[in-house]
Scaffold this motif. Structure first.
Motif, PDB file in Angstrom:
ATOM      1  N   PHE A  90      10.896 -21.644   9.817  1.00 12.88           N
ATOM      2  CA  PHE A  90       9.210 -21.694   9.970  1.00 12.88           C
ATOM      3  C   PHE A  90       8.598 -22.128   8.857  1.00 12.88           C
ATOM      4  CE2 PHE A  90      10.632 -19.694  13.839  1.00 12.88           C
ATOM      5  CZ  PHE A  90      10.536 -20.467  15.125  1.00 12.88           C
ATOM      6  N   TYR A  91       7.755 -22.420   8.783  1.00 10.45           N
ATOM      7  CA  TYR A  91       6.746 -22.683   7.763  1.00 10.45           C
ATOM      8  C   TYR A  91       4.958 -22.263   8.431  1.00 10.45           C
ATOM      9  CZ  TYR A  91       9.970 -24.866   4.741  1.00 10.45           C
ATOM     10  OH  TYR A  91      10.658 -25.616   4.272  1.00 10.45           O
ATOM     11  N   LEU A  92       4.530 -21.437   7.275  1.00  6.86           N
ATOM     12  CA  LEU A  92       2.884 -20.792   8.131  1.00  6.86           C
ATOM     13  C   LEU A  92       2.331 -21.998   6.753  1.00  6.86           C
ATOM     14  CD1 LEU A  92       1.459 -18.687   9.674  1.00  6.86           C
ATOM     15  CD2 LEU A  92       1.503 -17.573   7.167  1.00  6.86           C
ATOM     16  N   THR A  93       1.290 -22.558   7.758  1.00  9.24           N
ATOM     17  CA  THR A  93       0.139 -23.173   6.638  1.00  9.24           C
ATOM     18  C   THR A  93      -0.862 -23.027   7.068  1.00  9.24           C
ATOM     19  OG1 THR A  93      -0.346 -25.204   5.888  1.00  9.24           O
ATOM     20  CG2 THR A  93       0.699 -25.626   7.995  1.00  9.24           C
ATOM     21  N   SER A  94      -1.811 -23.537   6.595  1.00 12.05           N
ATOM     22  CA  SER A  94      -3.282 -23.252   7.297  1.00 12.05           C
ATOM     23  C   SER A  94      -3.768 -24.863   8.460  1.00 12.05           C
ATOM     24  CB  SER A  94      -4.713 -24.044   5.956  1.00 12.05           C
ATOM     25  OG  SER A  94      -5.623 -24.158   6.892  1.00 12.05           O
TER      26      SER A  94
END
Length: 338
Positions: free
Chosen positions: A121-125
């Motif tokens: 998973f990747y977290l971003t704005s």
């Protein structure tokens, strides 16, 4: 006759002496000073070395040349090869940082930073992947690791959840790509990144104080990530109509801290603990520091609503229990997209 010759010689000497006197008077040096540096012709030949001394001198010169040559050879043999040069020691979260590039169906383009979580998973704005009614056509992620400082394309991503109220987006690896973002099977290099550098955003739930020093990844002029630090500002709040009070959700950031890769930038403490992410919440107009409590609540909502099914996130939310803080509940999820 002899007496006359003697008198003539004495008279001649007197004439010469009298003639030399003006030169001595005209000079500031004494006779002794004049003769001090005089050397007789015999002395000129007294310091000539003999054959044995010449041979000894040549032998010493040859030995010195051998020693210098030996040192030069030693330096050349121990000269470091490019593969022996270690990359600079930086915090591990540097290698958890990614550049997210989003191409939209209308040809527009956005980019920002993201953070690799566990299990791909990747977290971003939300600002990086959301463009109103225009859907993302392709999202790619580029990263670097401790084996090379070069940024390379790692994966193609898909959107799993977007919360405009919290200003966050969750992405998931959909396909593996090569260095030039062309589809290919997953490699050892990509597998190594996913296993080594996933960030645990649930590692702590302690409160963060205003004006705390935080660390973040900075994209320098050499196009690599390096650690930088700054101080966060005062608490950023919104009015919660359900609770009938102001609630903090992050911290204000000085406009001097805005950079090309502002949105999606993660923040860490000195021990490498995740603190939050830069984004713009639905209640604001400028980028702010979204604290990790909001991130944890966002991920737990995605798990509870069946958007994702990840055992690590599920267990972390269960452990968080009563310590979990909820945000933007009065918005009723109207700004959530999956």
């Amino acid at each position: 006759m002899l007496l006359k010759q003697t008198k003539k010689i004495i008279a001649g000497v007197m004439v010469l002496w009298i003639a030399y006197i003006p030169f001595l008077i005209a000079s500031e040096d004494s006779v002794e000073a004049v003769l001090e540096d005089y050397e007789s012709p015999q002395k000129l030949f007294m310091n000539i070395p003999n054959a044995q001394e010449v041979e000894n001198t040549q032998s010493q010169s040859n030995e010195a040349a051998k020693v210098n040559s030996s040192k030069t050879d030693s330096v050349q043999k121990t000269k470091m090869r490019p593969r022996d040069i270690a990359t600079p020691v930086v915090p591990q979260w540097i290698y958890s940082t990614a550049i997210i590039e989003t191409n939209f169906s209308d040809g527009s383009f956005k980019k920002g930073l993201g953070t690799l979580l566990q299990n791909g998973f990747y977290l971003t704005s939300s600002e990086v992947v959301y463009n109103g009614k225009i859907m993302p056509k392709a999202i790619y992620v580029k990263m670097q690791d401790d084996m090379t400082a070069n940024l390379i394309c790692v994966s193609k991503l898909q959107v799993k959840s977007v919360d405009l109220d919290a200003g966050l987006a969750l992405l998931k690896v959909s396909q593996s790509v090569d260095d030039f973002c062309q589809l290919r099977p997953q490699t050892y290099y990509q597998d190594r990144i996913f296993k080594r550098y996933g960030i645990d955003v649930f590692a702590s739930h302690r409160d963060i104080a205003p004006y705390t020093k935080v660390n973040y990844p900075y994209f320098d002029k050499m196009f690599v990530f390096v650690p930088q630090s700054m101080k966060i500002g005062r608490v950023a709040t919104y009015y919660d109509f359900d609770k009938q009070k102001e609630q903090g959700y992050g911290f204000e950031i000085s406009t001097d801290s805005y950079e090309e890769y502002t949105y999606g930038r993660a923040f860490y403490d000195d021990k490498g603990g995740f603190l939050g992410m830069m984004s713009r919440a639905g209640v604001g107009y400028v980028p702010v520091f979204i604290e990790r409590d909001v991130v944890q609540d966002f991920l737990c909502n995605a798990q509870e609503n069946g958007i994702i099914d990840d055992n690590n996130i599920k267990k972390s939310c269960q452990v968080l229990g009563e310590n979990r803080k909820r945000f933007f509940t009065d918005m009723k999820g109207m700004a959530n997209f999956y």
